[in-house]
Write an enzyme that holds these catalytic residues in place. Structure first.
Site, PDB file in Angstrom:
ATOM      1  N   GLY A  99      -8.129 -24.394 -48.599  1.00 29.70           N
ATOM      2  CA  GLY A  99      -9.315 -25.155 -49.016  1.00 29.70           C
ATOM      3  C   GLY A  99      -8.899 -26.452 -49.691  1.00 29.70           C
ATOM      4  N   ARG A 151      -6.722 -23.608 -42.250  1.00 28.83           N
ATOM      5  CA  ARG A 151      -6.192 -22.260 -42.527  1.00 28.83           C
ATOM      6  C   ARG A 151      -5.661 -21.763 -41.189  1.00 28.83           C
ATOM      7  NH1 ARG A 151      -8.522 -21.052 -47.712  1.00 28.83           N
ATOM      8  NH2 ARG A 151     -10.612 -21.864 -47.992  1.00 28.83           N
ATOM      9  N   ASP A 209      -2.907 -19.842 -53.083  1.00 25.01           N
ATOM     10  CA  ASP A 209      -2.070 -18.650 -52.871  1.00 25.01           C
ATOM     11  C   ASP A 209      -1.751 -18.396 -51.396  1.00 25.01           C
ATOM     12  OD1 ASP A 209      -4.686 -17.955 -52.429  1.00 25.01           O
ATOM     13  OD2 ASP A 209      -4.695 -16.222 -53.781  1.00 25.01           O
ATOM     14  N   THR A 211      -6.080 -26.229 -55.535  1.00 24.82           N
ATOM     15  CA  THR A 211      -7.251 -25.387 -55.241  1.00 24.82           C
ATOM     16  C   THR A 211      -8.270 -25.575 -56.354  1.00 24.82           C
ATOM     17  OG1 THR A 211      -8.113 -23.105 -55.211  1.00 24.82           O
ATOM     18  CG2 THR A 211      -5.981 -23.408 -56.249  1.00 24.82           C
ATOM     19  N   ASP A 220     -10.147 -23.315 -57.390  1.00 21.34           N
ATOM     20  CA  ASP A 220     -10.408 -22.013 -58.028  1.00 21.34           C
ATOM     21  C   ASP A 220      -9.680 -21.773 -59.350  1.00 21.34           C
ATOM     22  OD1 ASP A 220     -12.086 -21.409 -55.968  1.00 21.34           O
ATOM     23  OD2 ASP A 220     -10.681 -20.105 -54.914  1.00 21.34           O
ATOM     24  N   ASP A 254      -6.966 -20.301 -59.794  1.00 22.21           N
ATOM     25  CA  ASP A 254      -6.528 -18.903 -59.847  1.00 22.21           C
ATOM     26  C   ASP A 254      -5.029 -18.735 -59.585  1.00 22.21           C
ATOM     27  OD1 ASP A 254      -6.685 -19.695 -57.232  1.00 22.21           O
ATOM     28  OD2 ASP A 254      -7.637 -17.860 -56.500  1.00 22.21           O
ATOM     29  N   ARG A 274     -31.492 -27.143 -64.842  1.00 27.51           N
ATOM     30  CA  ARG A 274     -32.062 -26.778 -66.148  1.00 27.51           C
ATOM     31  C   ARG A 274     -33.367 -27.543 -66.411  1.00 27.51           C
ATOM     32  NH1 ARG A 274     -30.850 -24.415 -70.627  1.00 27.51           N
ATOM     33  NH2 ARG A 274     -28.762 -23.788 -70.048  1.00 27.51           N
ATOM     34  N   MET A 303     -18.574 -21.475 -56.566  1.00 31.19           N
ATOM     35  CA  MET A 303     -17.457 -20.927 -55.777  1.00 31.19           C
ATOM     36  C   MET A 303     -16.531 -20.087 -56.644  1.00 31.19           C
ATOM     37  SD  MET A 303     -16.295 -23.605 -52.881  1.00 31.19           S
ATOM     38  CE  MET A 303     -17.033 -23.488 -51.243  1.00 31.19           C
ATOM     39  N   GLY A 304     -15.732 -19.286 -55.983  1.00 35.68           N
ATOM     40  CA  GLY A 304     -14.799 -18.398 -56.685  1.00 35.68           C
ATOM     41  C   GLY A 304     -14.882 -17.018 -56.067  1.00 35.68           C
ATOM     42  N   ARG A 305     -14.152 -16.851 -54.964  1.00 36.17           N
ATOM     43  CA  ARG A 305     -14.186 -15.575 -54.236  1.00 36.17           C
ATOM     44  C   ARG A 305     -13.562 -14.470 -55.063  1.00 36.17           C
ATOM     45  NH1 ARG A 305     -12.713 -17.200 -48.406  1.00 36.17           N
ATOM     46  NH2 ARG A 305     -10.928 -17.986 -49.567  1.00 36.17           N
ATOM     47  N   ALA A 307     -25.387 -21.860 -70.078  1.00 44.24           N
ATOM     48  CA  ALA A 307     -26.008 -20.742 -69.353  1.00 44.24           C
ATOM     49  C   ALA A 307     -26.228 -19.538 -70.271  1.00 44.24           C
ATOM     50  CB  ALA A 307     -25.117 -20.340 -68.184  1.00 44.24           C
ATOM     51  N   GLU A 337     -19.317 -16.507 -56.694  1.00 43.80           N
ATOM     52  CA  GLU A 337     -19.659 -15.930 -55.383  1.00 43.80           C
ATOM     53  C   GLU A 337     -19.036 -14.550 -55.159  1.00 43.80           C
ATOM     54  OE1 GLU A 337     -17.905 -18.064 -52.019  1.00 43.80           O
ATOM     55  OE2 GLU A 337     -16.309 -18.767 -53.302  1.00 43.80           O
ATOM     56  N   HIS A 391     -20.129 -25.942 -50.844  1.00 46.89           N
ATOM     57  CA  HIS A 391     -18.999 -26.864 -50.671  1.00 46.89           C
ATOM     58  C   HIS A 391     -19.148 -28.203 -51.379  1.00 46.89           C
ATOM     59  CE1 HIS A 391     -17.947 -23.862 -47.704  1.00 46.89           C
ATOM     60  NE2 HIS A 391     -16.719 -24.374 -47.723  1.00 46.89           N
TER      61      HIS A 391
HETATM   62  O1  F6P Z   1     -10.169 -21.298 -52.191  1.00 43.69           O
HETATM   63  C1  F6P Z   1     -11.081 -22.285 -52.497  1.00 43.69           C
HETATM   64  C2  F6P Z   1     -12.442 -21.942 -51.993  1.00 43.69           C
HETATM   65  O2  F6P Z   1     -13.225 -23.086 -52.224  1.00 43.69           O
HETATM   66  C3  F6P Z   1     -13.094 -20.698 -52.594  1.00 43.69           C
HETATM   67  O3  F6P Z   1     -13.642 -20.876 -53.863  1.00 43.69           O
HETATM   68  C4  F6P Z   1     -14.112 -20.359 -51.537  1.00 43.69           C
HETATM   69  O4  F6P Z   1     -14.454 -19.005 -51.581  1.00 43.69           O
HETATM   70  C5  F6P Z   1     -13.401 -20.694 -50.277  1.00 43.69           C
HETATM   71  O5  F6P Z   1     -12.453 -21.699 -50.603  1.00 43.69           O
HETATM   72  C6  F6P Z   1     -14.266 -21.170 -49.159  1.00 43.69           C
HETATM   73  O6  F6P Z   1     -13.456 -21.406 -48.044  1.00 43.69           O
HETATM   74  P1  F6P Z   1     -13.947 -22.110 -46.711  1.00 43.69           P
HETATM   75  O7  F6P Z   1     -14.155 -23.551 -46.991  1.00 43.69           O
HETATM   76  O8  F6P Z   1     -12.844 -21.889 -45.746  1.00 43.69           O
HETATM   77  O9  F6P Z   1     -15.221 -21.447 -46.315  1.00 43.69           O
END
Ligand code: F6P
Length: 324
Positions: free
Chosen positions: A11, A72, A103, A126, A128, A130, A155, A170-172, A187, A222, A254
């Site tokens: 990503g 990817r 990762d 990234t 994220d 993470d 808000r 975002m944040g799988r 929040a 997410e 996105h």
């Molecule tokens: O890894 C970064 C990220 O933006 C995640 O937060 C999200 O779940 C994922 O990529 C979405 O990936 P794609 O753009 O391939 O759908």
């Protein structure tokens, strides 16, 4: 070492361009030839590799996305794909690689290096945040600020209509964006994959909050184990059983990945890019150049991928205290 290559993968994230620029310019500064590989491992397999010069990275530091493009790659997961990639790198006499990504990118780099031995140093790209081995990843700060801007706008309308909004960020697998945008956006709740979400407690609190507040914001990562924002909103709505309460869902998606990088992401990207090239020249390999406590640190890919980066407990406490 005379020739190195750089690529972006997985990503995209704002600040990747600053990182590419730093890799290219540091390499040239140190007397190296530098090549850009297009579309990450895909371009490596296809041989889409081009010489880069100082002017190739002019006027990109302020741009989101990545000029090297990203992908990817499924084919890189196969030995045949990796062999093609190796042959293409050898055709250009590449002796070192800078891999900018997350990762998945580092998992690929680790396997590739074990098979073919080309030294590789990574940069944490990234949104994220993470990755173990760096306090922040390149793109995280911009993504949080994008989410925050959206939360502020929501808000306004939430307050005007006395509504409860569930905002999905975002944040799988990680809740960093949710927690920081949740704190910054004031929040009432943040739901993240790292901690158990207690919907009964949320329902109880939302009912209590109605005595003092007419609208509420819930930020949902997410990847929360209770589901995405739409699913969680339905579950909460079913439990609250109040016809007068108006629930809404906004998924930011996105939009969080794009935009001009913040100063912090430009500086971090530049620093990591420079450190990756310096690391390669100092004989480092199979590791990521990150920044911890304002210092450049090199962490083995194995740890970046394998070790958990926990959420800041003080941040979680803040959320709880400030939402009353
Ligand atoms: O890894 C970064 C990220 O933006 C995640 O937060 C999200 O779940 C994922 O990529 C979405 O990936 P794609 O753009 O391939 O759908």
């Amino acid at each position: 070492m005379k020739k190195i290559a750089v690529f972006t993968s997985g990503g995209d994230s704002p600040g990747m361009n600053a990182c590419v620029r730093a890799v290219v310019r540091t390499a040239i500064f140190k007397g190296l030839e530098v090549y850009g590989i297009m579309r990450g491992y895909e371009g490596m397999i296809e041989g889409d590799i081009k010489r880069m010069h100082s002017h190739s990275v002019s006027n990109i530091i302020q741009r989101g996305g990545t000029v090297l493009k990203s992908a990817r790659s499924m084919e890189f997961k196969t030995p045949e794909g990796r062999k093609k990639a190796y042959d293409n790198l050898m055709a250009h006499d590449i002796e070192g690689i800078v891999a900018i990504g997350g990762d998945g990118t580092f998992t690929g780099a680790k396997i590739f290096q074990a098979e073919f031995g080309i030294p590789t140093v990574g940069c944490p790209g990234t949104i994220d945040n993470d990755l173990y081995g760096t306090d922040y990843t390149i793109g995280f700060d911009t993504a949080v600020n994008t989410a925050l801007e959206a939360i502020d706008k929501i808000r306004d309308t939430a307050a005007a209509h006395d509504r409860i909004f569930f905002i999905e960020v975002m944040g799988r697998d990680a809740g960093f964006i949710a927690v920081e945008s949740g704190i910054g956006g004031g929040a009432e709740f943040v739901m993240v994959p790292e901690t158990k979400t207690d919907l009964n407690m949320v329902v109880k609190s939302l009912k209590n909050l109605r005595k003092t507040k007419t609208s509420s914001i819930v930020v949902v990562a997410e990847g929360d184990e209770e589901g995405n924002a739409e699913t969680i909103m339905q579950k909460v709505k079913d439990k609250i059983k109040d016809e007068n309460k108006d629930f809404k869902v906004t998924t930011l998606g996105h939009i969080q990945r794009g935009g001009s990088p913040t100063a912090r992401d430009r500086v971090l990207g530049s620093l990591c890019g420079m450190a990756a090239v310096e690391g390669l020249l100092a004989g480092k390999k199979n590791c990521m150049a990150g920044v911890m406590n304002h210092q450049v640190v090199y962490t083995p890919f194995e740890d970046c991928i394998g070790k958990e980066k926990p959420l800041n407990q003080e941040h979680l406490k803040l959320m709880e205290i400030l939402s009353i």
